[in-house]
Design a protein around this motif. Sequence first.
Motif, PDB file in Angstrom:
ATOM      1  N   UNK A  36      -3.218  11.692  15.350  1.00  0.00           N
ATOM      2  CA  UNK A  36      -4.199  12.538  14.911  1.00  0.00           C
ATOM      3  C   UNK A  36      -3.844  12.498  13.361  1.00  0.00           C
ATOM      4  N   UNK A  37      -2.905  12.297  12.734  1.00  0.00           N
ATOM      5  CA  UNK A  37      -2.437  12.362  11.434  1.00  0.00           C
ATOM      6  C   UNK A  37      -2.950  11.217  11.010  1.00  0.00           C
ATOM      7  N   UNK A  38      -2.853   9.937  11.545  1.00  0.00           N
ATOM      8  CA  UNK A  38      -2.965   8.731  11.104  1.00  0.00           C
ATOM      9  C   UNK A  38      -4.727   8.780  11.058  1.00  0.00           C
ATOM     10  N   UNK A  39      -5.544   9.221  11.949  1.00  0.00           N
ATOM     11  CA  UNK A  39      -6.861   9.156  11.826  1.00  0.00           C
ATOM     12  C   UNK A  39      -7.458  10.059  10.705  1.00  0.00           C
ATOM     13  N   UNK A  40      -6.476  11.370  10.430  1.00  0.00           N
ATOM     14  CA  UNK A  40      -7.005  11.918   9.348  1.00  0.00           C
ATOM     15  C   UNK A  40      -6.759  11.575   8.003  1.00  0.00           C
ATOM     16  N   UNK A  41      -5.687  10.775   7.949  1.00  0.00           N
ATOM     17  CA  UNK A  41      -5.529  10.097   6.517  1.00  0.00           C
ATOM     18  C   UNK A  41      -6.639   8.680   6.458  1.00  0.00           C
ATOM     19  N   UNK A  42      -7.099   8.370   7.488  1.00  0.00           N
ATOM     20  CA  UNK A  42      -8.198   7.215   7.478  1.00  0.00           C
ATOM     21  C   UNK A  42      -9.543   7.718   7.106  1.00  0.00           C
ATOM     22  N   UNK A  43      -9.829   8.871   7.592  1.00  0.00           N
ATOM     23  CA  UNK A  43     -10.949   9.704   7.312  1.00  0.00           C
ATOM     24  C   UNK A  43     -10.990  10.055   5.842  1.00  0.00           C
ATOM     25  N   UNK A  48     -13.481   9.912   0.758  1.00  0.00           N
ATOM     26  CA  UNK A  48     -13.054  10.344  -0.694  1.00  0.00           C
ATOM     27  C   UNK A  48     -12.271   9.159  -1.539  1.00  0.00           C
ATOM     28  N   UNK A  49     -11.563   8.539  -1.015  1.00  0.00           N
ATOM     29  CA  UNK A  49     -10.783   7.532  -2.055  1.00  0.00           C
ATOM     30  C   UNK A  49     -11.216   6.105  -1.958  1.00  0.00           C
ATOM     31  N   UNK A  50     -12.069   5.724  -1.193  1.00  0.00           N
ATOM     32  CA  UNK A  50     -12.426   4.197  -1.426  1.00  0.00           C
ATOM     33  C   UNK A  50     -13.370   3.940  -2.452  1.00  0.00           C
ATOM     34  N   UNK A  51     -13.450   2.818  -2.929  1.00  0.00           N
ATOM     35  CA  UNK A  51     -14.200   2.606  -4.170  1.00  0.00           C
ATOM     36  C   UNK A  51     -15.848   2.822  -3.850  1.00  0.00           C
TER      37      UNK A  51
END
Length: 58
Positions: A36-43, A48-51
């Motif tokens: 769940x934490x990994x999925x949240x970081x990917x989301x 928000x963070x990708x160019x």
Amino acid sequence: MENLTYYVALLLMVIIGIIVIKKVAGCLFKSIFTLILIALMVAIWWFFLREGATPPKL
């Protein structure tokens, strides 16, 4: 006397089974929490963070 041996063996199997289930369940919950934490970081990265990403409209 023979029945007593069966009851002791059954009791030992139940106790060992409970211990094994508790350890496996604990590990399973940790694995699910990590996924769940990994999925949240990917989301967060995806929205928000990708160019060139634009944040979703709420």
